[in-house]
Enzyme design. Structure first.
Site, short mmCIF file in Angstrom:
data_model
loop_
_atom_site.label_atom_id
_atom_site.label_comp_id
_atom_site.label_asym_id
_atom_site.label_seq_id
_atom_site.Cartn_x
_atom_site.Cartn_y
_atom_site.Cartn_z
N ASN A 101 19.85 -5.35 18.28
CA ASN A 101 18.85 -5.29 17.20
C ASN A 101 18.64 -6.72 16.72
O ASN A 101 19.61 -7.46 16.59
CB ASN A 101 19.35 -4.49 16.00
CG ASN A 101 19.34 -3.01 16.27
OD1 ASN A 101 18.93 -2.57 17.33
ND2 ASN A 101 19.81 -2.25 15.30
N GLY A 102 17.42 -7.06 16.34
CA GLY A 102 17.16 -8.40 15.82
C GLY A 102 16.22 -9.15 16.75
O GLY A 102 15.62 -8.58 17.65
N GLU A 488 -2.51 4.68 -5.85
CA GLU A 488 -2.26 5.58 -4.72
C GLU A 488 -0.95 6.36 -4.87
O GLU A 488 -0.84 7.46 -4.37
CB GLU A 488 -2.30 4.83 -3.38
CG GLU A 488 -1.17 3.85 -3.16
CD GLU A 488 -1.26 3.14 -1.82
OE1 GLU A 488 -1.75 3.72 -0.86
OE2 GLU A 488 -0.80 1.98 -1.74
N HIS A 504 -19.46 -8.28 -17.73
CA HIS A 504 -20.80 -7.87 -17.27
C HIS A 504 -20.90 -6.36 -17.15
O HIS A 504 -21.63 -5.85 -16.31
CB HIS A 504 -21.13 -8.57 -15.95
CG HIS A 504 -21.18 -10.06 -16.10
ND1 HIS A 504 -22.22 -10.72 -16.70
CD2 HIS A 504 -20.27 -11.01 -15.79
CE1 HIS A 504 -21.97 -12.02 -16.73
NE2 HIS A 504 -20.78 -12.23 -16.18
N LYS A 603 0.04 7.88 6.76
CA LYS A 603 0.48 6.51 7.04
C LYS A 603 -0.46 5.82 8.02
O LYS A 603 -0.77 4.65 7.87
CB LYS A 603 1.91 6.54 7.61
CG LYS A 603 2.50 5.16 7.88
CD LYS A 603 2.76 4.40 6.59
CE LYS A 603 3.21 2.98 6.81
NZ LYS A 603 2.97 2.15 5.61
C1 F6R Z 1 -2.03 1.21 1.16
C2 F6R Z 1 -2.03 1.27 2.61
C3 F6R Z 1 -3.33 1.42 3.30
C4 F6R Z 1 -3.32 0.65 4.63
C5 F6R Z 1 -4.61 0.96 5.41
C6 F6R Z 1 -4.67 0.20 6.71
O1 F6R Z 1 -0.75 1.08 0.65
O2 F6R Z 1 -0.99 1.24 3.23
O3 F6R Z 1 -4.38 1.01 2.50
O4 F6R Z 1 -3.21 -0.72 4.36
O5 F6R Z 1 -4.70 2.33 5.67
O6 F6R Z 1 -3.65 0.59 7.58
P1 F6R Z 1 -3.21 -0.33 8.77
O7 F6R Z 1 -2.68 -1.59 8.21
O8 F6R Z 1 -2.17 0.46 9.51
O9 F6R Z 1 -4.44 -0.58 9.61
#
Ligand code: F6R
Length: 608
Positions: A101-102, A488, A504, A603
């Site tokens: 790892n590393g 979020e 504004h 994610k």
């Molecule tokens: C917010 C977040 C999202 C990602 C976006 C892009 O905390 O994680 O706004 O930054 O969905 O995702 P990537 O970087 O995987 O293209």
């Protein structure tokens, strides 16, 4: 992040290794493998993809005999996910098997040296260098060999090593990469984290940097690099399995916030050599840089916010015009982009559908694409002309923290690298900039030490209905990220505004008790932002100021002040964002939100 588990004892090793690796799956990985000592030889099985594929290949481990072995889940860094790049790696003659790892920072020069001595490499990994180095230095004593190898390699490592000549022991070491030793009854273990071995033992040793451990079935001895035995204190782990997965943290998000100093260091240190930025990863020549007409930065969400920082930094340092656009807009706006333009694409996952489509749009129009990506071998990385990887390791929490921070550091490296090639930065400024980049991990760590101060502020404001973030230039860019982080995960409405733009229209939303987080870190615009603080205060706002230790005046105007260390003006976003991440986290925690998996979010956004 890669995972390691090693076993020696009374039972068959392979099923125990597979089971240990399954407990490390949460860390993220793209391939897996194990090596066992069996019938006087080392047998290896490895596969790209899920652990289940490997397990099926070896019938849940039954096909591999032997009572000693090492296993690994790999998160690709050098070389894409594949069977051949998966660990363990064997030395040329098959005498040694290594899991690692590393990152080995000097692997290119070591590889050249070994190739000149006749060693043949079959993988693209930095780890294979270690396996061959063991063979190169081996004169019959594994401890001497281990000491020579670790003296020769630079970077971070946790290593588990089997040697055919040692049927009743294996050896391991770590430096700047985690590894623990598990102490069982007639069986002993190594693992990159306790999760992998909790089923078997709760008694562990924590290894210090460059402590070498020799594991036998009924003994564990730890040595320093002078071959003196080190007396270790035994710890008994009382975490349950789910806490152990998070390294004792309640949420992955906090674990990842805390990992930022290391993630930043891992991303920058291989790219700074002898006071110079070295971007070995890219083929962009000085000539190419001089011919760039315009730079576009294209990304989504937080990665887009990195782009906003990038616009300020690259324009200021390189004097090349930079346009930053969200990918979902860029792809449909008939962008004026062509062969003289550089498109920088930023993505943690490397799979975001809009970002990938924007990349393809740019390429179709002849632009050159340089991507900043965290996941090696991902679609965006593969489709780009050049890739600079962030070495943040896998990010599990949906809200990005360490990926954002490492993306920022790559932007700084690109900006200074190009400014140098363009002759836009003096030798002294360049040296100072690099020195300051190198100090970022320590400064981030320093801010994290006082995270309870931010927790206290969160406890005052977690009931707010609406929160504003304001700042100018780079502070505005970070406001965007602070506001997104908060909304979020805590579901509190929030907006980021360029401080001068507030009057504004939006200032009409400020009423008694509205929280305004005012970022005023830069020297030049400090007084301007303070004037905006006074404007909102006059309308009843409560102000939390975020500024550097250099600006005492903030205490006079803001109700609460968060101080960050001073650094080079362009690098301040890396420090400013830390209290904002913490603020979002603590507010969400106080509200009892599902921090790692906020509602409606994923994610990796692989749909348009
Ligand atoms: C917010 C977040 C999202 C990602 C976006 C892009 O905390 O994680 O706004 O930054 O969905 O995702 P990537 O970087 O995987 O293209």
């Amino acid at each position: 992040m890669c995972g390691i588990v090693g076993y020696i004892g009374k039972n068959q090793a392979a099923p125990i290794l597979l089971e240990g690796l399954s407990k490390l799956e949460y860390r993220g990985y793209d391939s897996a493998g194990i090596a066992v000592y069996n019938n006087n030889e080392l047998e290896v099985a490895k596969s790209k993809g899920k652990l289940a594929v490997l397990s099926e290949k070896i019938d849940g481990g039954k096909k591999l005999g032997g009572n000693m072995g090492i296993g690994h889940t790999r998160w690709a860094t050098h070389g894409e996910p594949s069977d051949v790049n998966a660990h363990p790696h064997l030395s040329q003659s098959g005498r040694f098997a290594v899991v690692h790892n590393g990152i080995i920072e000097n692997y290119i020069s070591l590889k050249k040296k070994l190739e000149s001595k006749g060693f043949e490499f079959i993988s693209e990994t930095d780890t294979e260098v270690i396996a061959h180095l063991f063979e190169y230095y081996y004169k019959g004593d594994i401890m001497d060999t281990m000491i020579k190898v670790i003296n020769r390699v630079e970077g971070s490592y946790a290593l588990g090593v089997l040697c055919v000549d040692y049927p009743d022991q294996f050896i391991a070491v770590r430096k700047a990469s985690p590894m623990i030793v598990g102490l069982g009854d007639e069986e002993n273990f190594i693992a990159s984290d306790v999760t992998a071995i909790l089923k078997h033992t709760r008694d562990i040793y924590y290894l210090e940097d460059n402590e070498i451990v020799v594991l036998k079935k009924d003994s564990v001895k730890v040595y320093n690099t002078d071959k003196e035995e080190v007396k270790k204190e035994k710890f008994t782990v009382d975490w349950d399995v789910s806490a152990a997965e998070k390294g004792g943290y309640e949420h992955f998000m906090m674990k990842e916030i805390e990992e930022q100093p290391k993630a930043i260091r891992d991303t920058i240190s291989p790219r700074i050599k002898d006071g110079k930025i070295v971007l070995d990863d890219i083929s962009l020549t000085e000539e190419d840089i001089k011919n760039i007409n315009k730079i576009y930065i294209v990304a989504c969400g937080s990665a887009y916010h990195v782009g906003v920082v990038g616009k300020y930094v690259i324009e200021k340092m390189c004097r090349i015009p930079v346009e930053v656009q969200v990918a979902s807009e860029f792809r449909y706006c008939d962008p004026i982009v062509g062969k003289d333009d550089l498109v920088i694409v930023i993505s943690q996952s490397g799979e975001t559908a809009d970002t990938k489509a924007a990349l393809e749009e740019a390429k179709a129009r002849g632009a050159r694409v340089l991507s900043i990506v965290n996941v090696v071998g991902s679609a965006i990385a593969k489709a780009s002309d050049d890739v600079i990887y962030t070495w943040a390791g896998p990010e599990i929490a949906v809200a990005t923290t360490k990926a954002y921070s490492t993306q920022l550091t790559v932007i700084y490296l690109i900006a200074a690298y190009m400014a140098d090639k363009l002759g836009k930065i003096s030798k002294e400024e360049y040296a100072d900039f690099i020195k300051e980049i190198e100090s970022l991990p320590d400064k981030v760590a320093e801010i994290l030490k006082s995270k309870e101060d931010v927790q206290y502020l969160a406890s005052k404001f977690y009931n707010c209905h609406s929160i504003f973030f304001i700042g100018r230039n780079l502070d505005y860019a970070v406001s965007l990220e602070g506001s997104l982080k908060l909304k979020e995960i805590s579901y509190i409405h929030s907006e980021a505004y360029a401080a001068g733009e507030l009057k504004h229209g939006t200032i009409s939303l400020i009423e008694d008790g509205t929280l305004v987080v005012a970022l005023a870190t830069g020297k030049n615009l400090f007084d301007k932002t303070v004037s905006n603080v006074k404007e909102v205060k006059a309308r009843g706002a409560v102000v939390m100021g975020v500024t550097t230790e250099e600006h005492e005046h903030m205490d006079d105007v803001a109700d609460y002040t968060v101080k960050i260390p001073a650094t080079h003006e362009m690098l301040l976003p890396s420090l400013t964002v830390i209290p904002l991440q913490l603020f979002g986290y603590y507010v969400a925690s106080l509200k009892g939100c599902d921090i790692d998996k906020p509602r409606n979010l994923a994610k990796s956004v692989t749909v348009e």
